[in-house]
Design a protein around this motif. Structure first.
Motif, short mmCIF file in Angstrom:
data_model
loop_
_atom_site.label_atom_id
_atom_site.label_comp_id
_atom_site.label_asym_id
_atom_site.label_seq_id
_atom_site.Cartn_x
_atom_site.Cartn_y
_atom_site.Cartn_z
N ALA A 23 36.08 54.68 35.06
CA ALA A 23 35.85 53.83 33.65
C ALA A 23 36.75 53.07 33.15
O ALA A 23 36.39 52.02 32.37
CB ALA A 23 35.32 54.85 32.76
N ILE A 24 38.03 53.35 33.52
CA ILE A 24 39.13 52.52 33.01
C ILE A 24 39.05 50.74 33.35
O ILE A 24 39.01 50.06 32.87
CB ILE A 24 40.54 53.11 33.38
N VAL A 25 38.77 50.82 34.68
CA VAL A 25 38.62 49.54 35.27
C VAL A 25 37.31 48.98 35.16
O VAL A 25 37.00 47.77 34.88
CB VAL A 25 38.94 49.89 36.96
N SER A 55 32.31 43.31 38.02
CA SER A 55 31.89 43.61 39.43
C SER A 55 32.43 42.82 40.29
O SER A 55 32.64 43.14 41.64
CB SER A 55 30.27 43.06 39.36
N GLU A 56 32.99 41.67 39.99
CA GLU A 56 33.69 40.67 40.95
C GLU A 56 35.25 41.63 41.49
O GLU A 56 35.67 41.46 42.37
CB GLU A 56 33.89 39.33 40.67
N ILE A 57 35.65 42.06 40.32
CA ILE A 57 37.04 42.89 40.41
C ILE A 57 36.77 44.08 41.16
O ILE A 57 37.48 44.40 42.10
CB ILE A 57 37.52 43.31 38.92
N TRP A 90 46.94 49.09 37.12
CA TRP A 90 47.39 47.62 36.60
C TRP A 90 45.98 46.42 36.85
O TRP A 90 45.90 45.53 36.52
CB TRP A 90 48.28 47.05 37.71
N ASP A 91 44.93 47.11 37.75
CA ASP A 91 44.10 46.08 37.95
C ASP A 91 43.01 45.48 36.69
O ASP A 91 42.65 44.69 36.65
CB ASP A 91 42.67 47.04 38.65
N ALA A 92 43.39 46.65 35.68
CA ALA A 92 42.79 46.21 34.23
C ALA A 92 43.43 45.23 33.64
O ALA A 92 42.84 44.47 32.40
CB ALA A 92 42.43 47.61 33.35
N VAL A 93 44.45 44.98 33.92
CA VAL A 93 45.37 43.95 33.10
C VAL A 93 45.72 42.60 34.03
O VAL A 93 45.90 41.82 33.47
CB VAL A 93 46.76 44.57 32.58
N CYS A 94 45.53 42.68 35.40
CA CYS A 94 45.94 41.60 36.19
C CYS A 94 44.68 40.63 36.08
O CYS A 94 43.68 41.04 35.86
CB CYS A 94 46.51 42.11 37.51
N ASP A 95 45.15 39.40 36.41
CA ASP A 95 44.06 38.53 36.92
C ASP A 95 43.97 38.53 38.52
O ASP A 95 44.99 38.81 39.30
CB ASP A 95 44.45 37.08 36.61
N THR A 115 41.64 37.76 48.39
CA THR A 115 42.04 38.24 47.15
C THR A 115 43.57 38.28 46.86
O THR A 115 44.26 38.73 48.03
CB THR A 115 41.36 39.55 46.73
N TYR A 116 44.24 37.97 45.82
CA TYR A 116 45.39 38.15 45.44
C TYR A 116 45.62 38.67 44.06
O TYR A 116 44.54 38.31 43.00
CB TYR A 116 46.05 36.80 45.38
N ARG A 117 46.42 39.70 43.48
CA ARG A 117 46.53 39.96 42.14
C ARG A 117 47.65 39.42 41.57
O ARG A 117 48.94 39.38 41.92
CB ARG A 117 46.34 41.63 42.26
#
Length: 302
Positions: A23-25, A55-57, A90-95, A115-117
């Protein structure tokens, strides 16, 4: 990294951390689709841009799972394995920089092939710091440059059938355009050798240690409790051509652009890799690459 130096795509990533609740992400509010002007570059049917929706993330995390776990044999926590995702806090804060194949039918998340983070310094400071700080002492590096803005690159991967010059060029078109947009002065991130025995890469690691060390104000070391020696061969025994041939393409590419490497390697047991830290001040980027992509990132712009 341009096509002449990349035969395949390796991953920029660091140690695994505990997996947050899905749920966090996935609870990030879906954003409205951005206008076409947010596309950072396009070559034929491929385009690069920042992820627009949750959904793209999620699709980028699924792609990372396919490459890191199913292809490379990385071990991820049970929760991530059940989801079939490479996922962390970190997925929730990165582009999330994406390459999409627009010729494929279906929703945009089904079209993601690379993809790149990306994690900017101001975002990291407001969150839990930089991801690579779990392996390397990046805080002293940043503290020595109070007037500069840093960006961490990580979790780079591309589907096998898309490991071509076009995909790689678009990923770096996106990185360069993003860095310009946010006034980035330096990039850094972990680059990996396969396997957990640094001695198996003695030639390449020794070459990096002797020829392109990040020194002076750019010096950065592996965390002392994780530090593994890179100086495994005397300099007179190193043949440059052989050393370059023994390196993963991603690392060779960074060297040609103008990157330096930190002091010490780190063994990542979870991902079964030996990691080094790559440091790339924008002012170090070789002129021919700036000319290729354009000082204003217009090489593949629309």
């Amino acid at each position: 990294m341009t096509i002449e130096i990349l035969e395949s795509v390796s991953a920029l990533r660091t140690m695994s951390v505990p997996v947050p609740s899905p749920a966090i992400v996935r609870a990030r509010p879906p954003r409205e689709a951005a206008p076409a002007s947010d596309v950072l570059g396009r070559i034929g049917p491929l385009e690069t841009r920042i992820a627009r929706t949750a959904s793209e993330i999620d699709a980028a995390q699924a792609l990372r799972y396919k490459v890191f776990v199913e292809e490379m044999g990385a071990r991820v926590p049970a929760g991530a394995a059940l989801l079939g995702r490479d996922i962390d806090g970190w997925d929730a804060v990165c582009d999330h920089l994406l390459v999409l194949d627009t010729s494929l039918l279906g929703p945009s998340e089904a079209q993601i092939v690379g993809t790149y983070r990306l994690l900017r310094q101001d975002v990291a400071a407001a969150a839990d710091g930089f991801y690579s700080a779990s392996e390397f002492l990046v805080d002293p590096l940043i503290a020595r440059h109070p007037g500069k803005r840093f960006m961490e690159l990580g979790r780079s991967c591309v589907l096998p059938s898309y490991r071509t010059k076009r995909t790689v060029e678009l990923l770096w078109q996106g990185n360069w355009a993003y860095a310009l947009k946010h006034g980035i002065d330096a990039m850094f991130g972990c680059a990996s050798f396969p396997g957990t025995v640094p001695e198996h890469h003695a030639l390449a690691l020794s070459f990096l240690h002797h020829t392109v060390p990040a020194s002076g104000e750019w010096q950065v070391k592996a965390r002392p409790e994780l530090y593994r020696v890179m100086d495994l061969m005397p300099v007179e025994a190193i043949q440059a051509r052989a050393a370059l041939s023994a390196m993963p393409p991603l690392i060779k590419g960074y060297l040609r652009i103008g990157a330096m490497v930190g002091d010490g390697a780190v063994v990542d047991e979870a991902f079964r890799t030996t990691d080094i830290l790559v440091v790339l001040p924008i002012t170090n980027i070789a002129g021919r690459y700036l000319n290729y992509y354009g000082a204003d990132a217009t090489r593949f712009a629309l």
